[in-house]
Scaffold this motif. Structure first.
Motif, mmCIF file in Angstrom:
data_model
loop_
_atom_site.group_PDB
_atom_site.id
_atom_site.type_symbol
_atom_site.label_atom_id
_atom_site.label_comp_id
_atom_site.label_asym_id
_atom_site.label_seq_id
_atom_site.Cartn_x
_atom_site.Cartn_y
_atom_site.Cartn_z
ATOM 1 N N GLU A 123 -6.456 10.884 -6.183
ATOM 2 C CA GLU A 123 -6.249 9.462 -5.889
ATOM 3 C C GLU A 123 -5.210 8.852 -6.838
ATOM 4 O O GLU A 123 -5.229 9.102 -8.044
ATOM 5 C CB GLU A 123 -7.597 8.741 -6.040
ATOM 6 C CG GLU A 123 -7.548 7.229 -5.914
ATOM 7 C CD GLU A 123 -7.233 6.773 -4.503
ATOM 8 O OE1 GLU A 123 -7.293 7.614 -3.579
ATOM 9 O OE2 GLU A 123 -6.905 5.596 -4.325
ATOM 10 N N SER A 124 -4.307 8.064 -6.273
ATOM 11 C CA SER A 124 -3.236 7.491 -7.088
ATOM 12 C C SER A 124 -2.814 6.133 -6.531
ATOM 13 O O SER A 124 -2.894 5.909 -5.318
ATOM 14 C CB SER A 124 -2.026 8.434 -7.071
ATOM 15 O OG SER A 124 -0.872 7.770 -7.529
ATOM 16 N N PRO A 125 -2.347 5.246 -7.385
ATOM 17 C CA PRO A 125 -1.825 3.967 -6.880
ATOM 18 C C PRO A 125 -0.483 4.124 -6.166
ATOM 19 O O PRO A 125 -0.032 3.201 -5.499
ATOM 20 C CB PRO A 125 -1.684 3.114 -8.138
ATOM 21 C CG PRO A 125 -1.584 4.088 -9.258
ATOM 22 C CD PRO A 125 -2.376 5.288 -8.847
ATOM 23 N N TYR A 126 0.146 5.290 -6.305
ATOM 24 C CA TYR A 126 1.447 5.511 -5.675
ATOM 25 C C TYR A 126 1.354 6.630 -4.644
ATOM 26 O O TYR A 126 0.734 7.660 -4.900
ATOM 27 C CB TYR A 126 2.508 5.864 -6.736
ATOM 28 C CG TYR A 126 2.707 4.749 -7.723
ATOM 29 C CD1 TYR A 126 3.430 3.606 -7.372
ATOM 30 C CD2 TYR A 126 2.135 4.800 -8.985
ATOM 31 C CE1 TYR A 126 3.578 2.554 -8.256
ATOM 32 C CE2 TYR A 126 2.280 3.744 -9.881
ATOM 33 C CZ TYR A 126 3.004 2.631 -9.509
ATOM 34 O OH TYR A 126 3.145 1.583 -10.375
ATOM 35 N N THR A 127 1.973 6.431 -3.506
ATOM 36 C CA THR A 127 1.927 7.450 -2.455
ATOM 37 C C THR A 127 2.798 8.655 -2.818
ATOM 38 O O THR A 127 2.596 9.745 -2.276
ATOM 39 C CB THR A 127 2.408 6.869 -1.112
ATOM 40 O OG1 THR A 127 3.724 6.307 -1.298
ATOM 41 C CG2 THR A 127 1.456 5.788 -0.621
ATOM 42 N N PRO A 130 0.798 -1.241 0.000
ATOM 43 C CA PRO A 130 0.000 0.000 0.000
ATOM 44 C C PRO A 130 0.830 1.290 0.000
ATOM 45 O O PRO A 130 0.326 2.339 -0.381
ATOM 46 C CB PRO A 130 -0.812 -0.110 1.295
ATOM 47 C CG PRO A 130 -0.681 -1.503 1.762
ATOM 48 C CD PRO A 130 0.538 -2.087 1.158
ATOM 49 N N LEU A 131 2.074 1.211 0.423
ATOM 50 C CA LEU A 131 2.908 2.414 0.481
ATOM 51 C C LEU A 131 3.742 2.628 -0.780
ATOM 52 O O LEU A 131 4.585 3.527 -0.827
ATOM 53 C CB LEU A 131 3.852 2.332 1.694
ATOM 54 C CG LEU A 131 3.189 2.329 3.075
ATOM 55 C CD1 LEU A 131 4.232 2.177 4.162
ATOM 56 C CD2 LEU A 131 2.390 3.611 3.290
ATOM 57 N N GLN A 132 3.521 1.813 -1.783
ATOM 58 C CA GLN A 132 4.406 1.838 -2.953
ATOM 59 C C GLN A 132 4.558 3.253 -3.546
ATOM 60 O O GLN A 132 3.618 4.047 -3.572
ATOM 61 C CB GLN A 132 3.894 0.881 -4.018
ATOM 62 C CG GLN A 132 2.601 1.281 -4.676
ATOM 63 C CD GLN A 132 2.229 0.355 -5.833
ATOM 64 O OE1 GLN A 132 3.017 -0.439 -6.302
ATOM 65 N NE2 GLN A 132 0.996 0.459 -6.303
ATOM 66 N N SER A 133 5.759 3.517 -4.028
ATOM 67 C CA SER A 133 6.052 4.791 -4.687
ATOM 68 C C SER A 133 6.816 4.521 -5.972
ATOM 69 O O SER A 133 7.304 3.410 -6.203
ATOM 70 C CB SER A 133 6.867 5.700 -3.761
ATOM 71 O OG SER A 133 8.096 5.092 -3.434
#
Lengths: 172, 95
Positions: free
Chosen positions: A152-156, A89-92
């Motif tokens: 909203e984004s899949p990457y933090t 969940p924290l992926q960047s």
């Protein structure tokens, strides 16, 4: 500004096409813009996410993440980045750069949302079909600049990791 | 009483990540594997955990290789060099 183009689904990429690439631009992209990911096949932008700098005076004013998909291919099933987000969940997203306007040295993903540090590496094929050999590159991360999503984004975050040649880094 | 440490003891002058290296695989620190998809990075992480190996998936990186499309970077005290070089663990259908 910097635009990162990422394939919505890895399985959509064919031989000779990149899964992710970057481009410097003067004006923001828009959904529907067409591009190539490495072959004659046309892709288009299906989703755009803007990332803004977390501090003043960062080298790049805006970063866009453009999710792309081949034109004429149905976009069905889970997106690769969303699948990975469930796992991490924290992926960047990490972009290693040397100079503004120049091609990126590498693009990678951090599972823990931490920026790229240390010396860059690549990998070369070996005689064995399932083994690749890491090869160190003459670049080392020197400065990190962070960008966070506006929506909203899949990457933090997206980290722009500015690199210098290893010899310079050691001398410093 | 022990003499004061003036040079930082036996610690390196720079953290490990800032030191120049000839190989990205560092036993006890990190190991790298090439896979065909991001899903396989997850599966490999899950399998290592089930095996009791103290490794976590920290990073993945696309390659330009048409078959092995990603590198998975694992970090942890159980990292070894060339884990899959042992033919017992080197079945391409394993993941």
């Amino acid at each position: 500004m910097l635009i990162v183009y990422q394939s919505c689904q890895d399985k959509a990429s064919e031989a000779g096409e990149l899964l992710v690439k970057e481009e410097w631009a003067e004006k923001p992209p828009i959904e529907g813009d067409r591009l190539s990911m490495g072959t004659d096949r046309q892709w288009s932008i299906v989703r755009l996410t803007e990332f803004k700098p977390i501090a003043e005076f960062q080298v790049v004013d805006r970063v866009f993440l453009a999710h792309v998909h081949p034109i004429g291919v149905p976009l069905e099933g889970e997106w690769s980045c969303d699948s990975m987000r469930e796992f991490a969940p924290l992926q960047s997203l990490e972009v290693a750069l040397h100079k503004k306007g120049e091609p990126a040295l590498e693009i990678s993903y951090s599972m823990e949302g931490l920026p790229l540090v240390g010396q860059l590496f690549t990998a070369e094929p070996t005689e064995h079909e399932t083994l690749m050999r890491p090869v160190m590159l003459n670049w080392m991360v020197n400065v990190i600049e962070k960008y966070v999503p506006v929506t909203e984004s899949p990457y933090t975050a997206i980290h722009l990791c500015w690199c210098v040649p290893v010899k310079e880094a050691i001398a410093a | 009483m022990a003499p004061p440490v003036t040079s930082g003891g036996d610690l390196p002058a720079q953290p490990l990540y800032a030191q120049q290296s000839d190989d990205y695989n560092v036993p006890g620190v990190r190991e790298v594997h090439a896979v065909a998809s991001l899903l396989e990075c997850q599966q490999m992480a899950t399998q290592f955990r089930q095996q009791g190996r103290r490794l976590r998936l920290t990073r993945s990186k696309p390659t330009n290789n048409p078959t092995l499309r990603y590198l998975c970077i694992f970090e942890g005290p159980d990292a070894v060099e060339n884990y899959f070089a042992d033919p017992r663990y080197n079945n391409s259908g394993e993941y």
